[in-house]
Design an enzyme around this catalytic site. Structure first.
Site, PDB file in Angstrom:
ATOM      1  N   ASP A   9       2.632 112.492  69.556  1.00  0.00           N
ATOM      2  CA  ASP A   9       1.951 112.650  67.931  1.00  0.00           C
ATOM      3  C   ASP A   9       0.760 111.838  67.783  1.00  0.00           C
ATOM      4  OD1 ASP A   9       2.468 113.864  65.471  1.00  0.00           O
ATOM      5  OD2 ASP A   9       3.082 112.006  64.837  1.00  0.00           O
ATOM      6  N   SER A  10       0.143 111.952  66.757  1.00  0.00           N
ATOM      7  CA  SER A  10      -0.658 111.259  66.304  1.00  0.00           C
ATOM      8  C   SER A  10      -0.446 109.869  65.990  1.00  0.00           C
ATOM      9  CB  SER A  10      -1.902 111.817  65.577  1.00  0.00           C
ATOM     10  OG  SER A  10      -1.162 112.050  64.289  1.00  0.00           O
ATOM     11  N   GLY A  42      -6.622 114.339  61.974  1.00  0.00           N
ATOM     12  CA  GLY A  42      -7.009 115.348  61.307  1.00  0.00           C
ATOM     13  C   GLY A  42      -8.674 115.413  61.116  1.00  0.00           C
ATOM     14  N   CYS A  72       2.512 117.476  66.906  1.00  0.00           N
ATOM     15  CA  CYS A  72       1.379 117.269  66.273  1.00  0.00           C
ATOM     16  C   CYS A  72       0.599 118.580  65.976  1.00  0.00           C
ATOM     17  CB  CYS A  72       0.225 115.989  66.773  1.00  0.00           C
ATOM     18  SG  CYS A  72      -1.227 115.978  65.924  1.00  0.00           S
ATOM     19  N   ASN A  73       0.341 118.908  64.661  1.00  0.00           N
ATOM     20  CA  ASN A  73      -0.233 120.201  64.428  1.00  0.00           C
ATOM     21  C   ASN A  73      -1.865 120.305  64.879  1.00  0.00           C
ATOM     22  OD1 ASN A  73       1.871 121.866  62.630  1.00  0.00           O
ATOM     23  ND2 ASN A  73       2.042 119.659  62.290  1.00  0.00           N
ATOM     24  N   THR A  74      -2.532 119.135  64.653  1.00  0.00           N
ATOM     25  CA  THR A  74      -3.996 119.159  64.906  1.00  0.00           C
ATOM     26  C   THR A  74      -4.169 118.977  66.542  1.00  0.00           C
ATOM     27  OG1 THR A  74      -4.344 117.738  63.152  1.00  0.00           O
ATOM     28  CG2 THR A  74      -5.959 117.887  64.761  1.00  0.00           C
ATOM     29  N   GLU A 151       1.709 106.637  57.333  1.00  0.00           N
ATOM     30  CA  GLU A 151       1.561 105.483  58.185  1.00  0.00           C
ATOM     31  C   GLU A 151       1.778 104.341  57.634  1.00  0.00           C
ATOM     32  OE1 GLU A 151       1.217 105.640  61.711  1.00  0.00           O
ATOM     33  OE2 GLU A 151       1.408 107.590  61.540  1.00  0.00           O
ATOM     34  N   CYS A 184       1.759 119.581  58.920  1.00  0.00           N
ATOM     35  CA  CYS A 184       1.574 118.374  59.660  1.00  0.00           C
ATOM     36  C   CYS A 184       2.960 117.687  59.678  1.00  0.00           C
ATOM     37  CB  CYS A 184       0.629 117.309  58.863  1.00  0.00           C
ATOM     38  SG  CYS A 184       0.493 115.644  59.716  1.00  0.00           S
ATOM     39  N   THR A 185       3.395 117.096  61.088  1.00  0.00           N
ATOM     40  CA  THR A 185       4.830 116.605  61.065  1.00  0.00           C
ATOM     41  C   THR A 185       4.902 115.204  60.316  1.00  0.00           C
ATOM     42  OG1 THR A 185       4.004 115.498  63.311  1.00  0.00           O
ATOM     43  CG2 THR A 185       5.235 117.660  63.279  1.00  0.00           C
ATOM     44  N   HIS A 186       3.676 114.596  59.696  1.00  0.00           N
ATOM     45  CA  HIS A 186       3.977 113.565  58.893  1.00  0.00           C
ATOM     46  C   HIS A 186       4.573 113.931  57.394  1.00  0.00           C
ATOM     47  CE1 HIS A 186       1.236 111.643  61.572  1.00  0.00           C
ATOM     48  NE2 HIS A 186       1.334 110.379  61.206  1.00  0.00           N
TER      49      HIS A 186
END
Length: 271
Positions: A9-10, A42, A72-74, A151, A184-186
Protein backbone atom coordinates in the site's frame (compact mmCIF):
# COMPACT_ATOMS: atom_id res chain seq x y z
CA UNK A 1 2.17 -23.65 1.37
CA UNK A 2 3.73 -21.84 4.30
CA UNK A 3 5.07 -18.98 2.16
CA UNK A 4 3.59 -15.59 3.10
CA UNK A 5 1.06 -13.47 1.24
CA UNK A 6 2.49 -10.07 0.34
CA UNK A 7 0.40 -6.93 0.76
CA UNK A 8 1.44 -3.48 -0.50
CA UNK A 9 0.00 0.00 0.00
CA UNK A 10 1.04 3.62 -0.35
CA UNK A 11 0.89 4.02 3.43
CA UNK A 12 -1.16 2.81 6.41
CA UNK A 13 -4.49 2.37 4.60
CA UNK A 14 -3.78 -1.18 3.51
CA UNK A 15 -3.71 -2.20 7.16
CA UNK A 16 -7.52 -2.26 6.94
CA UNK A 17 -7.19 -5.00 4.31
CA UNK A 18 -4.57 -6.85 6.38
CA UNK A 19 -6.86 -6.74 9.41
CA UNK A 20 -9.60 -8.45 7.41
CA UNK A 21 -7.15 -10.97 5.92
CA UNK A 22 -6.01 -11.91 9.43
CA UNK A 23 -9.65 -12.34 10.49
CA UNK A 24 -10.72 -14.47 7.51
CA UNK A 25 -7.44 -16.33 6.93
CA UNK A 26 -5.95 -16.88 10.40
CA UNK A 27 -3.45 -19.53 9.20
CA UNK A 28 -1.85 -17.36 6.51
CA UNK A 29 1.39 -15.48 7.30
CA UNK A 30 1.35 -11.95 5.89
CA UNK A 31 4.06 -9.46 4.94
CA UNK A 32 2.82 -5.89 4.68
CA UNK A 33 4.75 -3.02 3.13
CA UNK A 34 3.48 0.55 3.42
CA UNK A 35 5.32 3.25 1.48
CA UNK A 36 4.66 5.87 4.15
CA UNK A 37 7.72 7.90 3.12
CA UNK A 38 6.26 8.72 -0.32
CA UNK A 39 2.57 8.69 0.53
CA UNK A 40 0.15 9.84 -0.89
CA UNK A 41 0.20 8.26 -4.34
CA UNK A 42 -3.02 9.96 -5.49
CA UNK A 43 -1.49 13.23 -6.77
CA UNK A 44 1.47 11.48 -8.42
CA UNK A 45 1.85 10.69 -12.10
CA UNK A 46 1.04 7.25 -13.47
CA UNK A 47 4.76 6.71 -14.15
CA UNK A 48 5.69 7.48 -10.53
CA UNK A 49 3.00 5.17 -9.17
CA UNK A 50 4.18 2.36 -11.42
CA UNK A 51 7.82 2.86 -10.40
CA UNK A 52 7.05 2.96 -6.66
CA UNK A 53 4.72 -0.04 -6.90
CA UNK A 54 7.32 -2.16 -8.66
CA UNK A 55 9.91 -1.19 -6.04
CA UNK A 56 7.55 -2.48 -3.34
CA UNK A 57 6.83 -5.64 -5.33
CA UNK A 58 10.54 -6.42 -5.74
CA UNK A 59 11.03 -5.93 -1.98
CA UNK A 60 8.35 -8.53 -1.27
CA UNK A 61 9.51 -10.93 -3.95
CA UNK A 62 12.80 -11.08 -2.04
CA UNK A 63 10.72 -12.39 0.89
CA UNK A 64 9.50 -15.31 -1.26
CA UNK A 65 5.80 -14.41 -1.24
CA UNK A 66 3.33 -16.82 -2.87
CA UNK A 67 0.68 -14.21 -3.72
CA UNK A 68 0.38 -10.42 -3.96
CA UNK A 69 -2.48 -8.23 -2.76
CA UNK A 70 -2.38 -4.62 -3.95
CA UNK A 71 -4.15 -2.89 -1.06
CA UNK A 72 -3.96 0.50 -2.75
CA UNK A 73 -6.62 1.70 -5.17
CA UNK A 74 -4.28 4.05 -7.05
CA UNK A 75 -1.63 1.35 -7.50
CA UNK A 76 -4.33 -1.15 -8.51
CA UNK A 77 -5.71 1.23 -11.13
CA UNK A 78 -2.33 1.90 -12.74
CA UNK A 79 -0.38 -1.35 -12.33
CA UNK A 80 -2.52 -4.46 -11.95
CA UNK A 81 -2.59 -5.33 -15.66
CA UNK A 82 1.21 -5.08 -15.84
CA UNK A 83 1.66 -7.10 -12.65
CA UNK A 84 -0.66 -9.85 -13.90
CA UNK A 85 1.36 -10.11 -17.10
CA UNK A 86 4.83 -10.09 -15.55
CA UNK A 87 4.52 -11.98 -12.25
CA UNK A 88 4.21 -15.75 -11.96
CA UNK A 89 2.27 -15.56 -8.69
CA UNK A 90 -1.43 -14.68 -8.25
CA UNK A 91 -2.15 -10.94 -7.97
CA UNK A 92 -5.37 -9.30 -6.83
CA UNK A 93 -6.30 -5.66 -6.32
CA UNK A 94 -9.03 -3.91 -4.35
CA UNK A 95 -11.08 -2.28 -7.12
CA UNK A 96 -13.02 -5.24 -8.52
CA UNK A 97 -13.88 -6.62 -5.05
CA UNK A 98 -15.09 -3.15 -4.01
CA UNK A 99 -17.19 -2.82 -7.15
CA UNK A 100 -18.82 -6.21 -6.55
CA UNK A 101 -19.65 -5.31 -2.95
CA UNK A 102 -21.27 -2.04 -4.07
CA UNK A 103 -23.36 -3.78 -6.75
CA UNK A 104 -24.66 -6.17 -4.09
CA UNK A 105 -25.49 -3.26 -1.82
CA UNK A 106 -27.22 -0.72 -4.06
CA UNK A 107 -30.99 -0.80 -4.47
CA UNK A 108 -31.36 2.02 -7.01
CA UNK A 109 -28.15 1.59 -9.09
CA UNK A 110 -26.81 5.01 -8.06
CA UNK A 111 -23.32 4.63 -6.59
CA UNK A 112 -20.89 7.27 -5.34
CA UNK A 113 -17.12 6.78 -5.27
CA UNK A 114 -14.61 8.76 -3.24
CA UNK A 115 -10.91 8.23 -3.77
CA UNK A 116 -7.57 9.82 -4.52
CA UNK A 117 -7.05 12.04 -7.55
CA UNK A 118 -5.25 9.19 -9.32
CA UNK A 119 -7.98 6.62 -8.72
CA UNK A 120 -10.76 8.99 -9.75
CA UNK A 121 -8.80 10.14 -12.81
CA UNK A 122 -8.28 6.53 -13.93
CA UNK A 123 -12.07 5.86 -13.89
CA UNK A 124 -11.17 2.31 -12.84
CA UNK A 125 -14.17 2.00 -10.51
CA UNK A 126 -16.64 3.30 -13.09
CA UNK A 127 -15.29 0.76 -15.57
CA UNK A 128 -15.39 -2.10 -13.05
CA UNK A 129 -18.95 -1.24 -11.98
CA UNK A 130 -20.28 -0.99 -15.53
CA UNK A 131 -18.59 -4.22 -16.51
CA UNK A 132 -20.83 -5.90 -13.94
CA UNK A 133 -23.96 -3.80 -14.56
CA UNK A 134 -24.01 -1.39 -17.49
CA UNK A 135 -26.90 0.77 -16.25
CA UNK A 136 -25.16 1.82 -13.02
CA UNK A 137 -25.06 5.59 -12.41
CA UNK A 138 -21.69 6.67 -11.01
CA UNK A 139 -20.68 9.85 -9.20
CA UNK A 140 -16.93 10.14 -8.51
CA UNK A 141 -15.21 12.59 -6.19
CA UNK A 142 -11.53 13.02 -5.32
CA UNK A 143 -10.83 13.71 -1.64
CA UNK A 144 -7.10 14.59 -1.53
CA UNK A 145 -7.22 15.81 2.08
CA UNK A 146 -8.13 12.41 3.53
CA UNK A 147 -4.91 10.39 3.06
CA UNK A 148 -2.54 12.95 4.65
CA UNK A 149 -5.00 13.25 7.54
CA UNK A 150 -5.01 9.49 8.12
CA UNK A 151 -1.22 9.23 7.81
CA UNK A 152 -0.96 11.78 10.63
CA UNK A 153 -3.27 9.66 12.80
CA UNK A 154 -6.17 12.14 12.70
CA UNK A 155 -9.03 9.65 12.44
CA UNK A 156 -11.92 11.18 14.38
CA UNK A 157 -13.03 14.16 16.44
CA UNK A 158 -14.23 17.66 15.48
CA UNK A 159 -11.25 18.49 13.24
CA UNK A 160 -11.60 15.28 11.24
CA UNK A 161 -15.35 15.78 10.88
CA UNK A 162 -14.84 19.34 9.62
CA UNK A 163 -12.43 18.17 6.91
CA UNK A 164 -14.76 15.33 5.86
CA UNK A 165 -17.83 17.57 5.75
CA UNK A 166 -16.08 20.13 3.55
CA UNK A 167 -14.75 17.46 1.17
CA UNK A 168 -18.03 15.59 0.75
CA UNK A 169 -20.31 18.54 -0.08
CA UNK A 170 -20.58 17.60 -3.81
CA UNK A 171 -21.52 14.00 -2.89
CA UNK A 172 -24.04 14.94 -0.22
CA UNK A 173 -25.87 17.25 -2.65
CA UNK A 174 -26.84 14.29 -4.86
CA UNK A 175 -29.78 12.77 -3.03
CA UNK A 176 -30.23 9.78 -5.38
CA UNK A 177 -27.08 7.99 -4.22
CA UNK A 178 -27.75 5.07 -1.87
CA UNK A 179 -24.27 3.50 -1.80
CA UNK A 180 -20.84 5.07 -1.34
CA UNK A 181 -17.59 3.23 -2.14
CA UNK A 182 -14.56 4.13 -0.06
CA UNK A 183 -12.25 3.99 -3.07
CA UNK A 184 -9.05 4.25 -1.04
CA UNK A 185 -7.95 1.81 1.67
CA UNK A 186 -7.07 4.75 3.93
CA UNK A 187 -10.71 5.85 4.02
CA UNK A 188 -12.12 2.98 6.16
CA UNK A 189 -10.08 4.46 9.02
CA UNK A 190 -12.42 7.47 8.68
CA UNK A 191 -15.52 5.34 8.09
CA UNK A 192 -17.41 6.34 11.25
CA UNK A 193 -16.87 10.02 10.51
CA UNK A 194 -17.80 9.59 6.84
CA UNK A 195 -20.95 7.66 7.80
CA UNK A 196 -21.95 10.39 10.24
CA UNK A 197 -21.52 13.04 7.55
CA UNK A 198 -23.39 11.26 4.71
CA UNK A 199 -26.14 9.88 6.97
CA UNK A 200 -27.19 6.39 8.01
CA UNK A 201 -29.39 5.93 4.93
CA UNK A 202 -26.27 5.72 2.73
CA UNK A 203 -24.50 2.35 2.70
CA UNK A 204 -20.76 2.93 3.01
CA UNK A 205 -18.72 0.19 1.30
CA UNK A 206 -15.13 -0.79 2.08
CA UNK A 207 -13.43 -3.29 -0.21
CA UNK A 208 -11.52 -4.96 2.63
CA UNK A 209 -13.95 -7.82 3.36
CA UNK A 210 -14.55 -8.61 -0.31
CA UNK A 211 -10.80 -8.50 -1.03
CA UNK A 212 -10.14 -10.99 1.77
CA UNK A 213 -12.82 -13.31 0.37
CA UNK A 214 -11.26 -13.10 -3.10
CA UNK A 215 -7.85 -13.85 -1.57
CA UNK A 216 -9.27 -16.96 0.08
CA UNK A 217 -10.84 -18.13 -3.19
CA UNK A 218 -7.59 -17.51 -5.09
CA UNK A 219 -5.58 -19.53 -2.56
CA UNK A 220 -7.97 -22.46 -3.04
CA UNK A 221 -7.98 -22.23 -6.84
CA UNK A 222 -4.18 -22.25 -6.99
CA UNK A 223 -3.95 -24.81 -4.15
CA UNK A 224 -1.48 -22.67 -2.20
CA UNK A 225 -3.36 -22.24 1.09
CA UNK A 226 -1.37 -22.81 4.27
CA UNK A 227 -2.40 -26.03 6.01
CA UNK A 228 0.02 -25.58 8.91
CA UNK A 229 -1.95 -25.37 12.14
CA UNK A 230 0.53 -23.07 13.90
CA UNK A 231 -0.22 -19.41 14.59
CA UNK A 232 1.66 -17.43 11.90
CA UNK A 233 3.98 -14.51 12.60
CA UNK A 234 3.25 -11.47 10.44
CA UNK A 235 5.85 -8.96 9.25
CA UNK A 236 4.98 -5.28 8.78
CA UNK A 237 7.31 -2.82 7.07
CA UNK A 238 7.08 0.94 6.54
CA UNK A 239 9.40 3.17 4.51
CA UNK A 240 8.80 6.26 6.65
CA UNK A 241 8.51 7.18 10.33
CA UNK A 242 7.80 4.09 12.44
CA UNK A 243 6.36 5.90 15.46
CA UNK A 244 3.17 7.05 13.70
CA UNK A 245 2.93 3.74 11.82
CA UNK A 246 3.09 1.75 15.07
CA UNK A 247 0.53 4.05 16.73
CA UNK A 248 -1.99 3.58 13.90
CA UNK A 249 -1.31 -0.17 13.80
CA UNK A 250 -2.12 -0.41 17.51
CA UNK A 251 -5.41 1.43 16.92
CA UNK A 252 -6.45 -1.04 14.21
CA UNK A 253 -5.36 -4.38 15.69
CA UNK A 254 -6.33 -6.05 18.93
CA UNK A 255 -3.63 -6.74 21.51
CA UNK A 256 -3.64 -10.46 20.63
CA UNK A 257 -3.11 -9.62 16.94
CA UNK A 258 -0.44 -7.02 17.71
CA UNK A 259 1.54 -9.65 19.63
CA UNK A 260 1.98 -11.85 16.53
CA UNK A 261 3.55 -9.26 14.25
CA UNK A 262 6.86 -7.50 13.92
CA UNK A 263 7.26 -3.94 12.64
CA UNK A 264 10.43 -2.79 10.87
CA UNK A 265 11.70 -0.04 8.60
CA UNK A 266 12.12 -0.83 4.90
CA UNK A 267 14.65 0.79 2.60
CA UNK A 268 13.40 0.42 -0.96
CA UNK A 269 16.53 2.07 -2.35
CA UNK A 270 18.43 -1.06 -1.30
CA UNK A 271 16.21 -3.34 -3.39
Amino acid sequence: MEQPIGVIDSGVGGLTVVHELMRQLPKEPLIYLGDTERCPYGPRTEEEVKQFTWEMVHFLLEKNIKMLVIACNTATAFTIKDLHEKLDIPVIGVIKPGARAAIKSTENDYIGIIGTEGTVRSEAYSYALRQIKSEIEVLSLACPAFVPMVEKGLLDGPEAKQVVEKALVPIIEHDKMDTLILGCTHYPLLKDTIQEVVGEEIKVISSSEETARETSTTLDIHQIANDNGQMPLHQFYATGDLEIFIDITQKIFKDSQFEVLTIKHADLQAV
